[in-house]
Design a protein around this motif. Structure first.
Motif, PDB file in Angstrom:
ATOM      1  N   SER A   1       0.873  -1.189   0.000  1.00 41.74           N
ATOM      2  CA  SER A   1       0.000   0.000   0.000  1.00 41.74           C
ATOM      3  C   SER A   1       0.908   1.236   0.000  1.00 41.74           C
TER       4      SER A   1
ATOM      5  N   THR B   1      -6.124  -3.717  -2.015  1.00 42.98           N
ATOM      6  CA  THR B   1      -5.091  -4.497  -1.320  1.00 42.98           C
ATOM      7  C   THR B   1      -5.691  -5.436  -0.266  1.00 42.98           C
TER       8      THR B   1
ATOM      9  N   SER C   1      -5.521   1.079  -8.468  1.00 36.76           N
ATOM     10  CA  SER C   1      -6.408   0.197  -7.710  1.00 36.76           C
ATOM     11  C   SER C   1      -7.832   0.247  -8.238  1.00 36.76           C
TER      12      SER C   1
END
Ligand code: LMR
Length: 344
Positions: free
Chosen positions: A56, A233, A295
């Motif tokens: 991250s 994530t 993402s």
């Protein structure tokens, strides 16, 4: 023991170059403070604990800080990073920072609500109009004042690290405010988030980040709110059906250190610390923007989530529906602070 002349000359040469190296490079001299001496052989160990994954933006920046700090101090400092709540989770990281069991943490701003309820400014629905306003807030007077409010709790706010805007996900439809009625959502902490869901006729439960995937999987809650990167994530696409691109609140971090510990650092280590943190912060903020986009693509490509784009009409309805949060929390969060953000 007698050395031949050539050996003697050689050892003199080695010795004088070692002395020269030591004199020329301040970082290889031991650093001391309050009787403690730190050297490459006996380094100062700094623990940096956080709850997100190592890949991250927070995780990568913590590792960047480690690399920079160890390099700048010539090995006199060793930074250990602990991602994914390995060392401490939401429930105990703040307490352990105050106790000095960990030296750096970077909790989401919301999680500081117990220390100062004004940190809930980031949760006021649809308050920050864009990323620029967020950066201006934290790098300006308002954000600094908020961070400094932690000084009396033996906590020093060092920097703001970004993640992004929050969006809603659920197992049930969430395109319009009425859809939320009767659903239950996971929250990070605090009464503002609770009130936000209440305004939509939904329930809320505070669940530590490390336990949220399981709570969604076991349907303890129907949905949650988070950034694209945290959803990606944490693999929430596996346990959620709908994602509404709502951008209704912010999720960023305040990097915190134990104040007493920081104040007592030897000056050369403190200087290296500040420089490493500045560089890691620049790195983190740039990366957060990139990973937010990446993402979102990953979530779309997962084909597991139905992505619902928030239309301007639906946005207006959500804003109206959540007005009660402002009526209830304007005093707690501070009218000055709220008005200040509106002006950014
Ligand atoms: C959350 O609990 O959802 C986040 O605060 C986790 C994090 O640190 O990004």
């Amino acid at each position: 023991m007698k050395f031949p002349k050539s050996m003697k000359a050689l050892s003199m040469l080695v010795l004088s170059s070692a002395l020269l190296a030591t004199a020329g490079c301040g970082s290889s001299k031991p650093s001391s403070s309050g009787g403690e001496q730190y050297s490459k052989e006996k380094p100062l160990v700094i623990k940096f604990s956080h709850v997100t994954t190592a890949d991250s933006p927070k995780g990568k920046a913590a590792d960047k800080f480690k690399e920079l700090m160890e390099q700048k101090t010539g090995g006199k400092v060793k930074v250990e990073t602990y991602p994914s709540s390995q060392l401490y989770g939401d429930k105990d990281e703040l307490e352990n920072l105050q106790l000095g069991n960990v030296q750096i943490i970077a909790p989401s701003v919301t999680k500081l609500v117990g220390l100062n309820p004004q940190f809930q400014i980031v949760d006021m629905p649809f308050l920050f109009k864009n990323r620029e306003a967020v950066i201006k807030f934290w790098d300006g007077e308002l954000g600094n004042k908020l961070m400094n409010s932690l000084d009396s709790k033996n906590i020093k706010g060092i920097a703001m690290w970004e993640n992004g805007f929050k969006h809603f996900t659920s197992n049930k439809p969430i395109a319009k405010p009425e859809d939320f009625k009767g659903q239950k959502f996971r929250t990070q902490a605090g009464k503002v988030l609770e009130a936000q869901f209440k305004a939509l006729g939904a329930g809320a439960a505070t669940i530590p980040f490390g336990e949220t995937y399981t709570a969604l999987q076991q349907k303890t809650v129907d949905g949650q709110e988070n950034t694209f990167n945290n959803m990606d994530t944490q693999k929430y696409a596996e346990v959620q059906k709908y994602l509404l691109t709502s951008e209704h609140g912010r999720l960023d971090y305040v990097v915190l250190v134990n104040k007493q510990w920081y104040d007592k650092l030897p000056q050369d280590i403190k200087t290296a610390f500040d420089a490493a943190m500045k560089e890691a912060t620049e790195f983190e903020r740039k990366l957060a923007v990139e990973l937010d986009k990446k993402s979102f693509e990953n979530l779309k490509n997962s084909k597991k989530l139905e992505i619902i784009n928030l239309t301007p009409e639906a946005r207006e309805k959500f804003v109206k529906q959540m007005e009660s949060v402002y009526n209830e929390f304007e005093k707690v969060v501070g009218k000055d602070l709220i008005d200040g953000v509106k002006k950014l």
